[in-house]
Design a protein around this motif. Structure first.
Motif, mmCIF file in Angstrom:
data_model
loop_
_atom_site.group_PDB
_atom_site.id
_atom_site.type_symbol
_atom_site.label_atom_id
_atom_site.label_comp_id
_atom_site.label_asym_id
_atom_site.label_seq_id
_atom_site.Cartn_x
_atom_site.Cartn_y
_atom_site.Cartn_z
ATOM 1 N N GLY A 166 0.809 -1.193 -0.149
ATOM 2 C CA GLY A 166 0.128 0.281 0.039
ATOM 3 C C GLY A 166 0.873 1.149 0.029
ATOM 4 O O GLY A 166 0.306 2.295 0.473
ATOM 5 N N VAL A 167 2.102 1.208 -0.489
ATOM 6 C CA VAL A 167 2.764 2.297 -0.735
ATOM 7 C C VAL A 167 2.309 3.732 -1.215
ATOM 8 O O VAL A 167 2.429 4.869 -0.874
ATOM 9 C CB VAL A 167 4.175 2.064 -1.515
ATOM 10 C CG1 VAL A 167 5.182 3.288 -1.313
ATOM 11 C CG2 VAL A 167 4.830 0.539 -0.886
ATOM 12 N N PHE A 168 1.349 3.387 -2.304
ATOM 13 C CA PHE A 168 0.701 4.694 -3.040
ATOM 14 C C PHE A 168 -0.239 5.283 -1.884
ATOM 15 O O PHE A 168 -0.569 6.455 -1.938
ATOM 16 C CB PHE A 168 -0.280 4.009 -3.974
ATOM 17 C CG PHE A 168 -0.838 2.941 -3.524
ATOM 18 C CD1 PHE A 168 -2.457 2.872 -2.829
ATOM 19 C CD2 PHE A 168 -0.789 1.497 -3.637
ATOM 20 C CE1 PHE A 168 -3.228 2.014 -2.466
ATOM 21 C CE2 PHE A 168 -1.544 0.403 -3.221
ATOM 22 C CZ PHE A 168 -2.768 0.542 -2.759
ATOM 23 N N ALA A 169 -0.695 4.759 -0.890
ATOM 24 C CA ALA A 169 -1.582 5.622 0.057
ATOM 25 C C ALA A 169 -0.538 6.181 0.866
ATOM 26 O O ALA A 169 -1.046 7.216 1.659
ATOM 27 C CB ALA A 169 -2.272 4.253 1.013
ATOM 28 N N THR A 174 6.767 7.949 -5.231
ATOM 29 C CA THR A 174 8.090 6.981 -4.783
ATOM 30 C C THR A 174 8.855 6.949 -5.897
ATOM 31 O O THR A 174 8.782 6.756 -6.936
ATOM 32 C CB THR A 174 7.189 5.621 -4.664
ATOM 33 O OG1 THR A 174 5.911 5.911 -3.553
ATOM 34 C CG2 THR A 174 8.058 4.684 -3.874
ATOM 35 N N LYS A 175 10.132 6.805 -5.277
ATOM 36 C CA LYS A 175 11.310 6.615 -6.231
ATOM 37 C C LYS A 175 12.216 5.672 -5.708
ATOM 38 O O LYS A 175 12.693 5.835 -4.544
ATOM 39 C CB LYS A 175 12.127 8.039 -6.203
ATOM 40 C CG LYS A 175 11.463 9.370 -6.878
ATOM 41 C CD LYS A 175 12.468 10.178 -6.768
ATOM 42 C CE LYS A 175 11.661 11.649 -7.526
ATOM 43 N NZ LYS A 175 12.577 12.857 -7.224
ATOM 44 N N VAL A 179 9.796 5.087 -10.810
ATOM 45 C CA VAL A 179 9.194 6.017 -10.149
ATOM 46 C C VAL A 179 7.755 5.753 -10.305
ATOM 47 O O VAL A 179 7.224 5.579 -11.155
ATOM 48 C CB VAL A 179 9.467 7.428 -11.085
ATOM 49 C CG1 VAL A 179 8.857 8.561 -10.300
ATOM 50 C CG2 VAL A 179 10.946 7.658 -11.165
ATOM 51 N N PHE A 180 6.912 5.858 -9.119
ATOM 52 C CA PHE A 180 5.542 5.688 -8.976
ATOM 53 C C PHE A 180 4.568 6.989 -8.987
ATOM 54 O O PHE A 180 5.225 7.653 -8.061
ATOM 55 C CB PHE A 180 5.005 4.766 -8.198
ATOM 56 C CG PHE A 180 5.747 3.360 -8.445
ATOM 57 C CD1 PHE A 180 5.173 2.372 -9.474
ATOM 58 C CD2 PHE A 180 6.719 2.903 -7.687
ATOM 59 C CE1 PHE A 180 5.578 1.550 -9.489
ATOM 60 C CE2 PHE A 180 7.300 1.807 -7.924
ATOM 61 C CZ PHE A 180 6.750 0.823 -8.994
ATOM 62 N N GLY A 181 3.581 7.161 -9.548
ATOM 63 C CA GLY A 181 2.570 8.435 -9.163
ATOM 64 C C GLY A 181 2.860 9.924 -9.607
ATOM 65 O O GLY A 181 2.296 10.550 -9.444
ATOM 66 N N ILE A 201 -1.647 -4.975 -12.152
ATOM 67 C CA ILE A 201 -1.326 -5.906 -11.020
ATOM 68 C C ILE A 201 -2.389 -5.799 -9.589
ATOM 69 O O ILE A 201 -1.875 -6.400 -8.647
ATOM 70 C CB ILE A 201 0.364 -5.448 -10.597
ATOM 71 C CG1 ILE A 201 1.175 -5.594 -12.003
ATOM 72 C CG2 ILE A 201 1.005 -6.293 -9.434
ATOM 73 C CD1 ILE A 201 1.185 -7.089 -12.328
ATOM 74 N N GLY A 202 -3.248 -5.248 -9.948
ATOM 75 C CA GLY A 202 -4.205 -4.882 -8.807
ATOM 76 C C GLY A 202 -3.934 -3.706 -7.829
ATOM 77 O O GLY A 202 -4.821 -3.694 -6.911
ATOM 78 N N GLY A 203 -3.414 -2.700 -8.191
ATOM 79 C CA GLY A 203 -3.305 -1.284 -7.518
ATOM 80 C C GLY A 203 -4.285 -0.278 -8.139
ATOM 81 O O GLY A 203 -4.878 -0.651 -8.877
#
Ligand code: ATP
Ligand code: MG
Length: 410
Positions: free
Chosen positions: A94-97, A102-103, A131-133, A292-294
């Motif tokens: 749940g890093v997105f929350a 995120t890098k 890199v996410f987001g 992937i389910g996120g």
């Protein structure tokens, strides 16, 4: 010989392993300047994770994956690449929350059952970033700039090629146009590409066979098919690359061997690597986290092939460093053991020649070990309670009275 390493799975012995560490250090130091943090990911995963993310129809999944059943009956794969695991971890925890963006970076071995040759191994090493987001084109440009900085730091010369391969909205149109075009030239394509034509036609653009390359030269260009959003994104990426002083070449035929890419793709290629010319490659993958389910999360990344970087790394003479202690006689040896230990306790690299051969043989060993200084303890030194200190580069030798003085001279 009874045992040998598996074909394509190579040992990396010193001094090559030192060069390997140097590459990893340069990579880490550079990406940390941009705020990337290390993620340590498993080497094997459920095989399905890779077929889902890399793509069922790709060479990696079809032919190159090491898959096995474990004792619990799970179907496992040795990871062929790092992005799938990074995405899985990002979603699972749940890093997105917790973070708006995120890098991450990772370093480690990857496994692909390929034909071993120069620059192509079955166990190879990648250093990668994800890199996410962030969907802004400035992110793409900065990531590419960062990749170029890693290579610059290593003095590896490579040309950057970029392209946009569109998104779910615009790529199907291009795909159709490409299939239509290729169908007419099917006789000039290699057997693999004939097979790819319907399944994975974009890969034909990337085929190294002469016949296919000739055909592809006249193929429709994906950049003529981009939707407004993808075209604007691509224009902005190029604008920011120029702003950051990154030189690039647009290659409308550039595609990647993994299905998850969208919009920006890029490769750094070196002409000195022959057929295996790509040292670093990556791109955007805006749909993968969701697959992937996120939650819907834009993302992008790259991976650098460490083995290939090592082939390109300029050969540099190993720097002289530390002290080599040379002794003659039991009393001198006892004193030498303690001197070496004292130096290490002060953070200075020190070795002693335990064989106690002739002075000449020991001097040779000191040189082979690339020591900066030799501390010589013979009968005279024992008798007079001093040391002789020799600077190996210049051959200059001097008398040193105490350990403190010795420290001061190094
Ligand atoms: P290639 O077209 O060279 O096979 P790829 O598209 O399969 O590359 P990626 O999956 O994008 O490569 O991996 C990124 C980088 O990892 C490559 O550019 C290369 O430097 C390195 N790499 C990939 N496969 C191997 C291998 N079998 N041996 C050594 N390095 C590799
Ligand atoms: Mg490959």
């Amino acid at each position: 010989m009874e045992f040998k390493a598996i074909r394509g799975v190579e040992d990396i012995l010193p001094p090559e392993s030192l060069r390997f560490e140097k590459v990893v250090d340069a990579f880490k130091e550079t990406v940390e300047l941009y705020g990337f943090k290390e993620v340590i990911l498993p080497i094997f995963e459920e095989a399905k994770l890779f077929s889902r993310s890399v793509g069922e129809a790709t060479d990696i999944v079809q032919k190159e994956m090491y898959v096995f059943e474990d004792k619990g009956g799970r179907v496992i794969a040795l990871r062929p690449e790092g992005t799938a695991s990074a995405v899985r971890a990002y979603v699972e925890h749940g890093v997105f929350a917790k973070e708006p963006f995120t890098k991450w970076f990772y370093v480690g071995p990857m496994f692909r059952f390929e034909r071993p040759q120069a620059g192509r191994k079955r166990q190879f090493f990648q250093a990668g970033c994800e890199v996410f987001g962030l969907k802004n084109p400035g992110t793409d440009a900065e990531l590419i700039k960062m990749a170029s900085e890693v290579l610059k730091r290593l003095k590896v010369e490579a040309e950057l090629e970029i392209n946009s391969i569109g998104c779910k909205k615009c790529r199907p149109n291009y795909r159709r146009a490409l299939i239509e075009f290729l169908r007419e030239k099917v006789d000039s394509l290699c057997p693999t590409c004939r097979e790819r034509l319907e399944r994975n036609p974009l890969r034909v653009l990337d085929c190294k066979e002469e016949g296919c390359q000739a055909v592809v030269g006249g193929a429709p260009k994906i950049t003529d098919y981009l939707c407004d959003e993808c075209r604007e994104h691509y224009e902005k990426v190029k604008e920011y690359l120029n702003l950051l002083g990154v030189e690039f070449k647009e290659n409308p035929l550039l595609v990647r061997g993994l299905d998850y890419y969208t919009k920006t793709v890029f490769e750094f290629k070196s002409s000195r690597l022959g057929a295996q010319s790509t040292v670093l490659a990556g791109g955007r993958y805006d749909d993968l986290v969701k697959e992937i389910g996120g939650p819907d999360t834009p993302a992008l990344g790259f991976a650098m092939g460490i083995d290939r970087v090592l082939l390109l790394l300029p050969k540099e003479e190993e720097k002289r460093e530390g002290v080599f202690v040379i002794t003659r006689g039991e009393e001198a040896y006892r004193r030498g053991l303690k001197v070496a230990e004292f130096l290490r306790s002060k953070g200075i690299k020190a070795q002693i020649d335990h064989r106690q051969g002739s002075f000449k043989a020991q001097m040779k060993a000191a040189d082979r070990e690339r020591a900066a200084f030799a501390v010589i303890i013979g009968e005279e030194e024992v008798e007079g309670e001093f040391f002789s200190l020799k600077e190996l580069e210049t051959g200059k030798q001097e008398r040193v009275e105490s350990l403190e003085e010795l420290l001061g001279r190094l």
